[in-house]
Design an enzyme around this catalytic site. Sequence first.
Site, mmCIF file in Angstrom:
data_model
loop_
_atom_site.group_PDB
_atom_site.id
_atom_site.type_symbol
_atom_site.label_atom_id
_atom_site.label_comp_id
_atom_site.label_asym_id
_atom_site.label_seq_id
_atom_site.Cartn_x
_atom_site.Cartn_y
_atom_site.Cartn_z
ATOM 1 N N LYS A 1 10.033 19.612 20.416
ATOM 2 C CA LYS A 1 8.794 18.824 20.497
ATOM 3 C C LYS A 1 9.088 17.429 19.957
ATOM 4 O O LYS A 1 9.493 17.276 18.805
ATOM 5 C CB LYS A 1 7.685 19.482 19.674
ATOM 6 C CG LYS A 1 6.421 18.598 19.525
ATOM 7 C CD LYS A 1 5.305 19.292 18.744
ATOM 8 C CE LYS A 1 4.134 18.335 18.476
ATOM 9 N NZ LYS A 1 3.037 18.959 17.704
ATOM 10 N N ASP B 1 1.591 11.388 16.466
ATOM 11 C CA ASP B 1 0.472 12.248 16.857
ATOM 12 C C ASP B 1 -0.802 11.776 16.173
ATOM 13 O O ASP B 1 -1.064 12.127 15.020
ATOM 14 C CB ASP B 1 0.780 13.711 16.483
ATOM 15 C CG ASP B 1 -0.337 14.648 16.941
ATOM 16 O OD1 ASP B 1 -1.216 14.199 17.716
ATOM 17 O OD2 ASP B 1 -0.318 15.829 16.532
ATOM 18 N N LYS C 1 -7.392 12.648 14.884
ATOM 19 C CA LYS C 1 -7.267 13.228 13.549
ATOM 20 C C LYS C 1 -8.015 12.342 12.558
ATOM 21 O O LYS C 1 -7.979 11.123 12.674
ATOM 22 C CB LYS C 1 -5.791 13.266 13.127
ATOM 23 C CG LYS C 1 -4.966 14.328 13.799
ATOM 24 C CD LYS C 1 -3.531 14.277 13.289
ATOM 25 C CE LYS C 1 -2.622 15.206 14.063
ATOM 26 N NZ LYS C 1 -2.945 16.641 13.903
ATOM 27 N N ASP D 1 6.224 14.111 13.866
ATOM 28 C CA ASP D 1 5.913 15.113 14.883
ATOM 29 C C ASP D 1 6.980 15.205 15.984
ATOM 30 O O ASP D 1 6.816 15.942 16.942
ATOM 31 C CB ASP D 1 4.528 14.823 15.477
ATOM 32 C CG ASP D 1 3.773 16.077 15.867
ATOM 33 O OD1 ASP D 1 4.143 17.163 15.381
ATOM 34 O OD2 ASP D 1 2.819 15.968 16.667
ATOM 35 N N ASP E 1 -5.524 17.269 20.472
ATOM 36 C CA ASP E 1 -4.620 17.335 19.313
ATOM 37 C C ASP E 1 -3.683 18.548 19.399
ATOM 38 O O ASP E 1 -2.749 18.671 18.621
ATOM 39 C CB ASP E 1 -5.445 17.383 18.022
ATOM 40 C CG ASP E 1 -4.618 16.998 16.799
ATOM 41 O OD1 ASP E 1 -3.480 16.528 16.977
ATOM 42 O OD2 ASP E 1 -5.117 17.175 15.673
ATOM 43 N N GLU F 1 -1.333 19.011 21.447
ATOM 44 C CA GLU F 1 -0.544 18.344 22.491
ATOM 45 C C GLU F 1 0.896 18.852 22.560
ATOM 46 O O GLU F 1 1.530 18.787 23.608
ATOM 47 C CB GLU F 1 -0.554 16.831 22.255
ATOM 48 C CG GLU F 1 0.467 16.306 21.226
ATOM 49 C CD GLU F 1 0.263 16.836 19.801
ATOM 50 O OE1 GLU F 1 -0.862 17.270 19.485
ATOM 51 O OE2 GLU F 1 1.237 16.836 19.020
ATOM 52 N N ARG G 1 2.227 21.839 22.519
ATOM 53 C CA ARG G 1 2.438 22.946 23.453
ATOM 54 C C ARG G 1 2.427 22.461 24.904
ATOM 55 O O ARG G 1 3.030 23.082 25.776
ATOM 56 C CB ARG G 1 1.371 24.031 23.206
ATOM 57 C CG ARG G 1 -0.041 23.559 23.409
ATOM 58 C CD ARG G 1 -1.071 24.473 22.754
ATOM 59 N NE ARG G 1 -1.124 24.294 21.288
ATOM 60 C CZ ARG G 1 -1.878 25.025 20.485
ATOM 61 N NH1 ARG G 1 -2.641 25.991 20.979
ATOM 62 N NH2 ARG G 1 -1.873 24.797 19.185
HETATM 63 N N1 BES Z 1 1.433 17.943 14.974
HETATM 64 C C1 BES Z 1 0.347 18.797 14.676
HETATM 65 C C2 BES Z 1 0.708 19.932 13.712
HETATM 66 C C3 BES Z 1 1.154 19.553 12.331
HETATM 67 C C4 BES Z 1 0.291 19.671 11.258
HETATM 68 C C5 BES Z 1 2.459 19.157 12.075
HETATM 69 C C6 BES Z 1 0.700 19.366 9.980
HETATM 70 C C7 BES Z 1 2.884 18.852 10.792
HETATM 71 C C8 BES Z 1 2.000 18.963 9.741
HETATM 72 C C9 BES Z 1 -0.188 19.416 15.973
HETATM 73 O O1 BES Z 1 -0.045 18.653 17.109
HETATM 74 C C10 BES Z 1 -1.640 19.659 15.788
HETATM 75 O O2 BES Z 1 -2.351 18.707 15.645
HETATM 76 N N2 BES Z 1 -2.056 20.926 15.814
HETATM 77 C C11 BES Z 1 -3.411 21.264 15.665
HETATM 78 C C12 BES Z 1 -3.698 22.353 16.656
HETATM 79 C C13 BES Z 1 -5.165 22.679 16.788
HETATM 80 C C14 BES Z 1 -5.896 21.508 17.416
HETATM 81 C C15 BES Z 1 -5.303 23.912 17.628
HETATM 82 C C16 BES Z 1 -3.626 21.756 14.231
HETATM 83 O O3 BES Z 1 -2.741 22.407 13.691
HETATM 84 O O4 BES Z 1 -4.652 21.442 13.666
HETATM 85 ZN ZN ZN Z 2 1.479 17.331 17.121
HETATM 86 MN MN MN Z 3 -1.626 17.291 17.396
#
Ligand code: BES
Ligand code: ZN
Ligand code: MN
Length: 511
Positions: free
Chosen positions: A273, A278, A285, A296, A355, A357, A359
């Site tokens: 990834k 992000d 966010k 990220d 968010d 993204e 996947r």
């Molecule tokens: N890049 C984030 C996940 C992340 C969180 C990485 C903390 C490093 C530290 C990912 O893209 C994300 O935002 N995931 C969301 C998914 C949700 C919207 C289903 C999350 O974990 O809140």
């Molecule tokens: Zn992310």
């Molecule tokens: Mn994200």
Amino acid sequence: MTALTLSSSDAATLRADVLVVGVAKGPDGPVPTSGSEAVAEAFDGGLATVLETLGATGAEGETTKLPVSGLKAPLVLAVGLGPVPGDGEEYDAEALRRAAGTAARTLNGTKKAGFALPLASAEAVAAVAEGALLGAYAFTAYKSDDAKAGKGAKKGAGKGPLGEVALLGAKALGKAAKTAVERAVALAEEMNRARDLVNTPPNDLYPESFAAVAAAAGKEHGVKVTVTDDKALLKGGFGGLTGVGQGAAHGPRLVKLSYTHPKAEKSLAYVGKGITYDSGGISLKPAGHNETMKCDMAGAAAVFAAVITAARLGLKVNVTGWLALAENMPSGTATRPGDVLRMYGGKTVEVLNTDAEGRLVLADAIVKASEEKPDAIVDVATLTGAMVVALGNRTFGVMGNDDAFRTALHELAEEAGEPAWPMPFPEELRKGLDSSVADMANVGGRMGGGMAAGVFLNEFVGEGITWAHLDIAGPAFNEAGPFGYTPKGATGSAIRTLVSLAERTAAGELG
Ligand code: BES
Ligand code: ZN
Ligand code: MN
């Protein structure tokens, strides 16, 4: 990077700024470890007492500096190794790696250090070499150096890493030690380069600039690099990369790195990834959750480092790296919650949360990687905050479609010094991803979010291909203080696991 030499001098004759010795935690106080004999002599046999007087206990992570006379180095740094090992046992590799890392980190700004730690085997040499080179890492590219910046600059702002490490006592272990050091140097150089990439601010590191770094490194190390740009991705039907990247000024890229060995019997595909920033996109966010989101792309950086390391080590296995690079930004051209994307290979996905993204870009890359029918696919991603909630900041989650492979990866990770833990795919999670308009939605309920992301990716893995998914959202970026060989900021998580998998596969030890 810090230079590493196998010195034929001993602690009594080495000219250096400092000598590093080990001190273990004994039942009755600190115990200087083997390697420290010459230093102990300089203290007339009273080194343990001096250390105790200075408050040393031998606990892991502890450092004690003491001046010394009669040696060619003016200073000794005693570093804690934790408990004295049992009868006939060696110091654990991770304890040595951490102690060497702590020492090297403490010595940032120093020119030359002699490391006189207990080296009973080539494995110990490897651990000390790795730990020293990883611990000496410093990211100073964006600090004005004192001389150039003049008056206003902070003193020591750009203090670079330890200049040279002379390993004492390793030469006696012969060729195996030399080989171990060569491996450690290649691995640490690539890990530190990956750390640099992750630490580089996102105004300078975006998909195109990341791809350029990969292309240059590929050229240097005999790895073929192909870059697919935003226009070609759109034309080629890569709906995930295109959809995630379309809100940003910097377009997405898919980078393929191919390392091949003429006698290889197995092939591995590593997918990373690579969200260079992000923001969350339209599902923005909140403040407090976006300051570190340059990290990220740590999965892509890990894949990049692992492929180049495999090439540098000349491993007898084919390794293909896929870097799914995009910047996730909100704008008038960004994907909206509610949009449906057609992924590479034809599956449709309703984006309910922009968010989620990672996947989406990974799905495109996993389908693409599957076309070549590798023996196994491993994807690496800072995928979910849910995995951090589940496993904390230092452990990554291991998931997949094959229990034996998942277990093998978990074991390899732990052996390499990377805490990991297996996570299941509970069957109800797939239903949670159903969409009323498309083949799937990109998010389900909140519960089990880390595993739901894995379940989503599973849908894109080619029929019959063994696959594992490493969610490194916790350990990829260290927001707390440094420890052992792990600095603040980018850590280089999962690289050692990927390199180890390639080595074991090359040796015919797996599948
Ligand atoms: N890049 C984030 C996940 C992340 C969180 C990485 C903390 C490093 C530290 C990912 O893209 C994300 O935002 N995931 C969301 C998914 C949700 C919207 C289903 C999350 O974990 O809140
Ligand atoms: Zn992310
Ligand atoms: Mn994200």
